[in-house]
Design a protein around this motif. Structure first.
Motif, PDB file in Angstrom:
ATOM      1  N   GLY A  62       1.436  -0.627   0.243  1.00 47.32           N
ATOM      2  CA  GLY A  62      -0.067  -0.181   0.218  1.00 47.32           C
ATOM      3  C   GLY A  62       0.843   0.973  -0.100  1.00 47.32           C
ATOM      4  N   ASN A  63       1.804   1.608   0.803  1.00 44.34           N
ATOM      5  CA  ASN A  63       2.511   2.585   0.781  1.00 44.34           C
ATOM      6  C   ASN A  63       3.714   2.581  -0.696  1.00 44.34           C
ATOM      7  OD1 ASN A  63       1.868   3.067   3.923  1.00 44.34           O
ATOM      8  ND2 ASN A  63       3.368   1.546   4.094  1.00 44.34           N
ATOM      9  N   LEU A  64       3.830   1.069  -1.559  1.00 42.45           N
ATOM     10  CA  LEU A  64       5.015   1.505  -2.427  1.00 42.45           C
ATOM     11  C   LEU A  64       4.493   1.235  -3.395  1.00 42.45           C
ATOM     12  CD1 LEU A  64       7.435   0.045  -0.758  1.00 42.45           C
ATOM     13  CD2 LEU A  64       7.614   2.242  -0.667  1.00 42.45           C
ATOM     14  N   PHE A  65       3.530   0.110  -4.069  1.00 45.97           N
ATOM     15  CA  PHE A  65       3.696  -0.234  -4.903  1.00 45.97           C
ATOM     16  C   PHE A  65       2.251   0.243  -5.371  1.00 45.97           C
ATOM     17  CE2 PHE A  65       2.473  -2.660  -9.172  1.00 45.97           C
ATOM     18  CZ  PHE A  65       3.332  -2.882  -9.647  1.00 45.97           C
ATOM     19  N   GLU A  66       1.153   0.673  -4.117  1.00 54.82           N
ATOM     20  CA  GLU A  66      -0.468   1.073  -4.739  1.00 54.82           C
ATOM     21  C   GLU A  66      -0.130   2.049  -5.417  1.00 54.82           C
ATOM     22  OE1 GLU A  66      -4.164   1.754  -2.403  1.00 54.82           O
ATOM     23  OE2 GLU A  66      -3.172   0.706  -1.367  1.00 54.82           O
ATOM     24  N   PRO A  67       0.146   3.017  -5.586  1.00 55.43           N
ATOM     25  CA  PRO A  67       0.463   5.304  -5.915  1.00 55.43           C
ATOM     26  C   PRO A  67       0.273   4.423  -7.691  1.00 55.43           C
ATOM     27  CG  PRO A  67       1.136   5.014  -4.552  1.00 55.43           C
ATOM     28  CD  PRO A  67       1.255   3.588  -4.104  1.00 55.43           C
ATOM     29  N   THR A  68       1.212   3.813  -7.559  1.00 53.64           N
ATOM     30  CA  THR A  68       1.866   3.392  -9.177  1.00 53.64           C
ATOM     31  C   THR A  68       0.507   2.515  -9.971  1.00 53.64           C
ATOM     32  OG1 THR A  68       3.719   3.315  -8.695  1.00 53.64           O
ATOM     33  CG2 THR A  68       3.543   2.053 -10.793  1.00 53.64           C
ATOM     34  N   LEU A  69       0.142   1.443  -9.186  1.00 52.32           N
ATOM     35  CA  LEU A  69      -0.837   0.807 -10.227  1.00 52.32           C
ATOM     36  C   LEU A  69      -2.181   1.727 -10.652  1.00 52.32           C
ATOM     37  CD1 LEU A  69      -2.505  -2.087 -10.336  1.00 52.32           C
ATOM     38  CD2 LEU A  69      -2.962  -1.814  -8.379  1.00 52.32           C
ATOM     39  N   ARG A  70      -2.378   3.086  -9.434  1.00 51.51           N
ATOM     40  CA  ARG A  70      -3.491   3.413  -9.180  1.00 51.51           C
ATOM     41  C   ARG A  70      -3.689   4.236 -10.202  1.00 51.51           C
ATOM     42  NH1 ARG A  70      -7.221   3.537  -5.813  1.00 51.51           N
ATOM     43  NH2 ARG A  70      -7.089   2.324  -3.414  1.00 51.51           N
TER      44      ARG A  70
ATOM     45  N   LEU B 164       9.695  -4.701 -16.729  1.00 50.41           N
ATOM     46  CA  LEU B 164      11.606  -4.341 -15.917  1.00 50.41           C
ATOM     47  C   LEU B 164      10.967  -2.797 -14.475  1.00 50.41           C
ATOM     48  CD1 LEU B 164      13.811  -4.116 -18.826  1.00 50.41           C
ATOM     49  CD2 LEU B 164      13.688  -5.822 -16.597  1.00 50.41           C
ATOM     50  N   ALA B 165      10.170  -2.626 -14.929  1.00 44.08           N
ATOM     51  CA  ALA B 165      10.533  -1.371 -14.188  1.00 44.08           C
ATOM     52  C   ALA B 165       9.579  -1.765 -12.478  1.00 44.08           C
ATOM     53  CB  ALA B 165       9.090   0.064 -14.915  1.00 44.08           C
ATOM     54  N   GLY B 166       8.501  -2.384 -13.016  1.00 39.92           N
ATOM     55  CA  GLY B 166       7.670  -3.028 -12.203  1.00 39.92           C
ATOM     56  C   GLY B 166       8.250  -3.923 -10.997  1.00 39.92           C
ATOM     57  N   THR B 167       8.906  -4.581 -11.644  1.00 38.89           N
ATOM     58  CA  THR B 167       9.427  -5.818 -11.173  1.00 38.89           C
ATOM     59  C   THR B 167      11.250  -4.437  -9.803  1.00 38.89           C
ATOM     60  OG1 THR B 167      10.419  -7.241 -13.246  1.00 38.89           O
ATOM     61  CG2 THR B 167      12.464  -7.217 -11.378  1.00 38.89           C
ATOM     62  N   ARG B 168      12.081  -3.836 -10.817  1.00 38.52           N
ATOM     63  CA  ARG B 168      12.414  -2.982  -9.498  1.00 38.52           C
ATOM     64  C   ARG B 168      11.830  -2.859  -7.990  1.00 38.52           C
ATOM     65  NH1 ARG B 168      17.168   0.845 -11.653  1.00 38.52           N
ATOM     66  NH2 ARG B 168      17.899   1.253  -9.356  1.00 38.52           N
ATOM     67  N   LEU B 169      10.859  -2.361  -8.781  1.00 42.64           N
ATOM     68  CA  LEU B 169       9.541  -1.895  -7.773  1.00 42.64           C
ATOM     69  C   LEU B 169       8.666  -3.161  -6.124  1.00 42.64           C
ATOM     70  CD1 LEU B 169       7.981   0.957  -5.913  1.00 42.64           C
ATOM     71  CD2 LEU B 169       6.766   0.636  -8.119  1.00 42.64           C
ATOM     72  N   ALA B 170       8.788  -4.041  -6.975  1.00 43.23           N
ATOM     73  CA  ALA B 170       8.194  -4.779  -6.182  1.00 43.23           C
ATOM     74  C   ALA B 170       9.275  -5.675  -5.385  1.00 43.23           C
ATOM     75  CB  ALA B 170       8.414  -6.411  -7.720  1.00 43.23           C
ATOM     76  N   ALA B 171      10.977  -6.174  -5.877  1.00 41.34           N
ATOM     77  CA  ALA B 171      11.956  -5.371  -4.543  1.00 41.34           C
ATOM     78  C   ALA B 171      12.149  -5.577  -3.850  1.00 41.34           C
ATOM     79  CB  ALA B 171      12.876  -5.363  -6.047  1.00 41.34           C
ATOM     80  N   ARG B 172      11.454  -3.808  -4.309  1.00 41.55           N
ATOM     81  CA  ARG B 172      11.262  -3.061  -3.083  1.00 41.55           C
ATOM     82  C   ARG B 172      10.288  -2.816  -1.714  1.00 41.55           C
ATOM     83  NH1 ARG B 172       9.681   3.323  -2.081  1.00 41.55           N
ATOM     84  NH2 ARG B 172      11.337   4.359  -1.112  1.00 41.55           N
ATOM     85  N   VAL B 173       9.593  -3.467  -2.708  1.00 44.29           N
ATOM     86  CA  VAL B 173       8.065  -4.168  -2.157  1.00 44.29           C
ATOM     87  C   VAL B 173       8.085  -5.035  -0.676  1.00 44.29           C
ATOM     88  CG1 VAL B 173       5.690  -4.471  -1.710  1.00 44.29           C
ATOM     89  CG2 VAL B 173       6.279  -2.915  -2.915  1.00 44.29           C
ATOM     90  N   MET B 174       9.586  -5.911  -1.293  1.00 43.64           N
ATOM     91  CA  MET B 174       9.700  -7.268  -0.515  1.00 43.64           C
ATOM     92  C   MET B 174      10.467  -6.769   0.314  1.00 43.64           C
ATOM     93  SD  MET B 174       7.888  -9.545  -2.059  1.00 43.64           S
ATOM     94  CE  MET B 174       8.264 -10.614  -1.377  1.00 43.64           C
TER      95      MET B 174
END
Length: 340
Positions: A151-159, A250-260
């Protein structure tokens, strides 16, 4: 003769088995395995219905009352990730439904929207009826949101990406495929898949029958959703949107790593060396699971040549997040501390 499909179900039988999400891509041979059609996915949806009310979440309440604080905290954090993520997808999926490339896509995505609403209801009922969390209490609600890295990191991008699908002149099919990749492949195929597998392991270990039952049902639904994402992304790759799918992935991969890694949340860091190493191994195991799913997905959708770059991007995302963790908390992340 029946055949095993990409999401691990038996295509020639009305009986389906729950499979781990994208286990289709877990095989050694990842050279474009057969995928079902969206119409076939719709048929599976009709046969795989379940009701939240049948799960009887209150069965787990006595176990939660006797639970040790550390286990309780770990379970609540995992549940928070899933609940916050499901709320987000319920609020954003409709743009993909409205602008789907075909009628079959639109009909299938409508079933997914119904699934996501059911998942939100299950997690909220479970948090209230079993874990004793008052979601109407601002303090409890905010605590859950704060615990959710998604919710803090990836949700804004998805919205932003799903909102862009609705905007005239903002890219049309390009915007739709960008949102699809972020939604079905990164959010559900990597982050939710890993969270669900981890959560199911914790639920079984804590002997929580209602949570185990509910998560099994949710996983079955999510298997269909990710399978649809693989179908649609593969079509996008072959229909002139290869670069869009690749760049978004690729952009989502980098952000997903940060979420993890979740640098904004202070991780539990055991003092004893053996416990620290065990905790680090648990975390790196989850990260590796997510990374491996991501790499296998790329092969299934027709972008196997992107795997080396994606693996580097993932590692860069993890390293940057652990650097941020060190700066924020003035201490090393448990994984780096254990390695040192």
């Amino acid at each position: 003769m029946s055949t095993t499909t990409v999401d691990g179900t038996n295509a020639g039988s009305t009986t389906t088995e729950t499979a781990s999400i994208t286990d289709a891509a877990d095989a050694e041979d990842v050279s474009l395995p057969a995928l079902p059609t969206t119409r076939e996915l719709y048929g599976r949806w009709e046969k795989q219905q379940w009701a939240v009310a049948d799960v009887k979440v209150e069965r787990d309440a006595p176990i939660w009352r006797e639970m040790r604080p550390f286990i309780r905290q770990e379970l609540l954090a995992a549940l928070a990730e899933l609940e916050v993520g499901e709320v987000c997808v319920v609020q954003t999926l409709s743009s993909l439904v409205d602008h789907a490339p075909s009628e079959d896509d639109r009909i299938y995505l409508a079933t997914q929207l119904a699934d996501e609403g059911r998942h939100v209801r299950f997690f909220q009922d479970y948090l209230g009826g079993a874990a004793g969390v008052d979601l109407d209490d601002p303090a409890d609600g905010k605590a859950l949101e704060a615990a959710a890295s998604y919710g803090n990191l990836f949700e804004p991008t998805l919205r932003r990406s799903t909102a862009r699908v609705r905007e005239p002149g903002e890219g049309g099919a390009t915007a739709w495929y960008q949102a699809l990749v972020q939604y079905h492949l990164i959010t559900e195929g990597v982050l939710a898949a890993t969270a669900l597998r981890t959560m199911r392991t914790l639920a079984r270990r804590a002997k929580l029958p209602a949570l185990t039952e509910g998560l099994t049902n949710v996983t079955r639904d999510e298997t269909r959703h990710v399978t649809y994402g693989l179908i649609a992304a593969r079509h996008g790759v072959t229909a002139g949107h290869r670069d869009t799918v690749a760049e978004t992935y690729l952009a989502g991969t980098r952000l997903a790593a940060r979420v993890m890694v979740a640098p904004e949340t202070r991780a539990v860091t055991p003092v004893l060396r053996v416990a620290l190493r065990s905790r680090a191994a648990q975390l790196t195991g989850q990260w590796d699971m997510a990374r491996d799913r991501m790499l296998r997905q790329l092969a299934v959708i027709g972008l196997p040549e992107l795997r080396t770059e994606a693996a580097r991007t993932w590692q860069t995302g993890c390293d940057e997040a652990m650097d941020e963790y060190h700066e924020r908390w003035d201490t090393q992340h448990p994984v780096r501390r254990a390695a040192a």
